[in-house]
Write a protein that holds these residues in place. Sequence first.
Motif, PDB file in Angstrom:
ATOM      1  N   VAL A  77       6.738  12.018  -9.386  1.00  0.00           N
ATOM      2  CA  VAL A  77       5.489  11.658  -8.689  1.00  0.00           C
ATOM      3  C   VAL A  77       4.473  11.115  -9.683  1.00  0.00           C
ATOM      4  N   ALA A  78       4.320  11.813 -10.821  1.00  0.00           N
ATOM      5  CA  ALA A  78       3.351  11.381 -11.828  1.00  0.00           C
ATOM      6  C   ALA A  78       3.663   9.966 -12.296  1.00  0.00           C
ATOM      7  N   TYR A  79       4.962   9.667 -12.446  1.00  0.00           N
ATOM      8  CA  TYR A  79       5.383   8.365 -12.965  1.00  0.00           C
ATOM      9  C   TYR A  79       5.323   7.293 -11.881  1.00  0.00           C
ATOM     10  N   THR A  80       5.945   7.566 -10.725  1.00  0.00           N
ATOM     11  CA  THR A  80       6.053   6.551  -9.683  1.00  0.00           C
ATOM     12  C   THR A  80       4.697   6.243  -9.049  1.00  0.00           C
ATOM     13  N   GLY A  81       3.798   7.254  -9.044  1.00  0.00           N
ATOM     14  CA  GLY A  81       2.464   7.032  -8.495  1.00  0.00           C
ATOM     15  C   GLY A  81       1.775   5.829  -9.119  1.00  0.00           C
ATOM     16  N   THR A  82       1.988   5.619 -10.447  1.00  0.00           N
ATOM     17  CA  THR A  82       1.330   4.500 -11.106  1.00  0.00           C
ATOM     18  C   THR A  82       1.837   3.162 -10.550  1.00  0.00           C
ATOM     19  N   PHE A  83       3.120   3.110 -10.224  1.00  0.00           N
ATOM     20  CA  PHE A  83       3.666   1.849  -9.708  1.00  0.00           C
ATOM     21  C   PHE A  83       3.204   1.609  -8.281  1.00  0.00           C
ATOM     22  N   VAL A  84       3.106   2.703  -7.492  1.00  0.00           N
ATOM     23  CA  VAL A  84       2.558   2.583  -6.140  1.00  0.00           C
ATOM     24  C   VAL A  84       1.124   2.086  -6.225  1.00  0.00           C
ATOM     25  N   CYS A  85       0.356   2.653  -7.171  1.00  0.00           N
ATOM     26  CA  CYS A  85      -1.043   2.263  -7.354  1.00  0.00           C
ATOM     27  C   CYS A  85      -1.156   0.774  -7.665  1.00  0.00           C
ATOM     28  N   GLU A  86      -0.335   0.289  -8.599  1.00  0.00           N
ATOM     29  CA  GLU A  86      -0.420  -1.120  -8.977  1.00  0.00           C
ATOM     30  C   GLU A  86       0.001  -2.031  -7.829  1.00  0.00           C
ATOM     31  N   ALA A  87       1.020  -1.610  -7.057  1.00  0.00           N
ATOM     32  CA  ALA A  87       1.447  -2.405  -5.902  1.00  0.00           C
ATOM     33  C   ALA A  87       0.319  -2.490  -4.881  1.00  0.00           C
ATOM     34  N   LEU A  88      -0.318  -1.339  -4.627  1.00  0.00           N
ATOM     35  CA  LEU A  88      -1.401  -1.303  -3.643  1.00  0.00           C
ATOM     36  C   LEU A  88      -2.575  -2.160  -4.090  1.00  0.00           C
ATOM     37  N   ARG A  89      -2.866  -2.099  -5.387  1.00  0.00           N
ATOM     38  CA  ARG A  89      -3.983  -2.873  -5.905  1.00  0.00           C
ATOM     39  C   ARG A  89      -3.722  -4.366  -5.713  1.00  0.00           C
ATOM     40  N   SER A  90      -2.460  -4.787  -5.926  1.00  0.00           N
ATOM     41  CA  SER A  90      -2.152  -6.196  -5.690  1.00  0.00           C
ATOM     42  C   SER A  90      -2.241  -6.502  -4.200  1.00  0.00           C
ATOM     43  N   GLY A  91      -1.959  -5.494  -3.349  1.00  0.00           N
ATOM     44  CA  GLY A  91      -2.108  -5.696  -1.907  1.00  0.00           C
ATOM     45  C   GLY A  91      -3.565  -5.848  -1.523  1.00  0.00           C
ATOM     46  N   ILE A  92      -4.416  -5.067  -2.181  1.00  0.00           N
ATOM     47  CA  ILE A  92      -5.853  -5.158  -1.895  1.00  0.00           C
ATOM     48  C   ILE A  92      -6.342  -6.569  -2.223  1.00  0.00           C
ATOM     49  N   ASN A  93      -5.748  -7.162  -3.281  1.00  0.00           N
ATOM     50  CA  ASN A  93      -6.149  -8.519  -3.652  1.00  0.00           C
ATOM     51  C   ASN A  93      -5.756  -9.570  -2.622  1.00  0.00           C
ATOM     52  N   THR A  94      -4.779  -9.242  -1.728  1.00  0.00           N
ATOM     53  CA  THR A  94      -4.376 -10.239  -0.740  1.00  0.00           C
ATOM     54  C   THR A  94      -5.292 -10.225   0.485  1.00  0.00           C
ATOM     55  N   VAL A  95      -6.119  -9.192   0.609  1.00  0.00           N
ATOM     56  CA  VAL A  95      -7.021  -9.131   1.755  1.00  0.00           C
ATOM     57  C   VAL A  95      -8.177 -10.104   1.503  1.00  0.00           C
ATOM     58  N   PRO A  96      -8.456 -11.024   2.463  1.00  0.00           N
ATOM     59  CA  PRO A  96      -9.509 -12.017   2.229  1.00  0.00           C
ATOM     60  C   PRO A  96     -10.854 -11.343   1.975  1.00  0.00           C
ATOM     61  N   VAL A  97     -11.625 -11.936   1.065  1.00  0.00           N
ATOM     62  CA  VAL A  97     -12.913 -11.372   0.686  1.00  0.00           C
ATOM     63  C   VAL A  97     -13.810 -11.191   1.910  1.00  0.00           C
ATOM     64  N   GLY A  98     -13.716 -12.156   2.852  1.00  0.00           N
ATOM     65  CA  GLY A  98     -14.578 -12.130   4.031  1.00  0.00           C
ATOM     66  C   GLY A  98     -14.448 -10.844   4.835  1.00  0.00           C
ATOM     67  N   GLN A  99     -13.247 -10.254   4.829  1.00  0.00           N
ATOM     68  CA  GLN A  99     -13.030  -9.029   5.590  1.00  0.00           C
ATOM     69  C   GLN A  99     -13.951  -7.910   5.107  1.00  0.00           C
ATOM     70  N   ALA A 100     -13.979  -7.749   3.764  1.00  0.00           N
ATOM     71  CA  ALA A 100     -14.809  -6.683   3.214  1.00  0.00           C
ATOM     72  C   ALA A 100     -16.279  -7.026   3.376  1.00  0.00           C
ATOM     73  N   GLU A 101     -16.587  -8.307   3.219  1.00  0.00           N
ATOM     74  CA  GLU A 101     -17.991  -8.712   3.378  1.00  0.00           C
ATOM     75  C   GLU A 101     -18.469  -8.435   4.788  1.00  0.00           C
ATOM     76  N   ALA A 102     -17.627  -8.781   5.789  1.00  0.00           N
ATOM     77  CA  ALA A 102     -17.986  -8.536   7.181  1.00  0.00           C
ATOM     78  C   ALA A 102     -18.165  -7.042   7.426  1.00  0.00           C
ATOM     79  N   ALA A 103     -17.235  -6.258   6.855  1.00  0.00           N
ATOM     80  CA  ALA A 103     -17.315  -4.811   7.056  1.00  0.00           C
ATOM     81  C   ALA A 103     -18.589  -4.253   6.442  1.00  0.00           C
TER      82      ALA A 103
END
Lengths: 302, 224
Positions: free
Chosen positions: B101-127
């Motif tokens: 868990v300690a090890y794989t969590g970092t890879f999940v984190c990096e994958a999620l962070r790259s996913g966050i980058n795919t969300v258009p900026v406008g979505q967060a701005e609107a929110a």
Amino acid sequence: MSATNVLYDVPGPGAKRRNIIYTIVFLVLFGLAAWWVLSTMADKNQLASEKWSPFVTDSRVWTTYILPGLGVTLQAAALSVVIALPLGAVLGIGRLSDHRWIRVPVGVVVEFFRAIPVLIMMVFAAQLYVQFTDIPSDSRPLYAVVTGLVLYNSSVIAEIVRAGILSLPYGQTDASKAIGMRKGQTMTYVLLPQAVTAMLPALVSQLVVIVKDTALGGALLGLQELLSQNRTITANYGANTIAAFTVIALIYIVLNFLLTSFAGWLEKRLRRAKRSTGAVLGAGDADMANGPGQAQSAAGNI
Amino acid sequence: MFDFLDSGRYDVLGAFWVTVQLALYSAIGSLIWGTVLAGMRVSPVPLMRAFGTAYVNLVRNTPLTVIIVGCSLGLYQTLAITLGGEGFDGIGFRLAVLGLVAYTGTFVCEALRSGINTVPVGQAEAARALGLSFFQVLTLIVLPQAFRSVVAPLANVLIALTKNTTVAAAIGVAEAAALMKTMIENEADALFAVFSVIAFGFIVLTLPMGLVLGWLSKRVAVKR
């Protein structure tokens, strides 16, 4: 979302106050965890200075244990890279062949070795050398580890090479056909040189995976690499398990962090370069590498 | 050639069941831990961001073997932390899950962070324009979309995790790789048969995972 700071506004007075509260809460939690760890260590006498001081005061712990261990780690990693690179290139190009009878078997080999854990291959290779060769027993672990790493990583590199070649604009192939190049010439003069540049960052970050996997040989096959040195250190310096592990882990971290940063720097630099075709395989893109199936990720190799 | 399977001395299915359990518990744990880490890495609190970055960079660059062997030698044998497990097997299993868990969590984190980058900026701005707080923006708007776009990378992490469970053999957890070692020692003449049985087991585990999750990733992807 390019800049993650669009998730929140520039903090106003209220948000600033809240952030300070969160910071304090986080600090307290972190402090509690650290205190618990340190006090447990103190209870078991792991903080005593004589357990940590040898790494600073006694140079023999470095020259007899750590540096030779690091040497074996680097040797195993270097051997694996040197063998796996050309093999992987051949497999990668083989998978792109126009001939079905080359493409399909190569594809099966690549997918097979990517699907099974590298440790399984190391254990298999170790026994293979025991039964069918007369390699002396003290160099057998190195052979086994390198064999396992080569089998696994050459199939990963094959995928990187394939992705590198496929990432080039198709116009490159068209143009070389138009000036009358044969398939082999197109590959060696046009596609490969550009693909190699494009996949350099991915290859460098694959090195990190190789360095990390050498530790398997120390834990399970009796290779005298860096990780396995903790046994001899703790035997000679008074059960300083945690100190030895900390130092060993730090060496791995520094080594791999340098490689990761280098891959990142290379990727940025190649993306900026004007003369390339613009194709760059990022450090993470190689991660189709991690298993059967497709898709790319930025998670980095595991 | 495969008669060692009938001898009843080796519990192949049992060993693979341990592998599956290791993978399952670690997958759930690292999904949670990875999401928390990703939340920290994009949070407005600088200290949490620093902790997230430091943790990911430190742990990702440490070999998994070092982490798992360190859990066993450092946590259990030196500090006598058993995580509530009993008996050698139970403790080893829990420590292996902790390390994974300690090890794989970092890879999940990096994958999620790259996913966050795919969300258009406008979505967060609107929110944000609607007056949602950071936590609401993250959990209601950004993360649900991010998760849907990173199913494929997370599938790769899961497959790698399944293969990485073999490292638990280093601390004596009776999973597939450990069984393979024993079988090879006892059945030296059936080396290739043993290898193909274990390899087949891992292919059976990982191949459907890649196919199913690959199909799922296309299905749930946010069409833009």
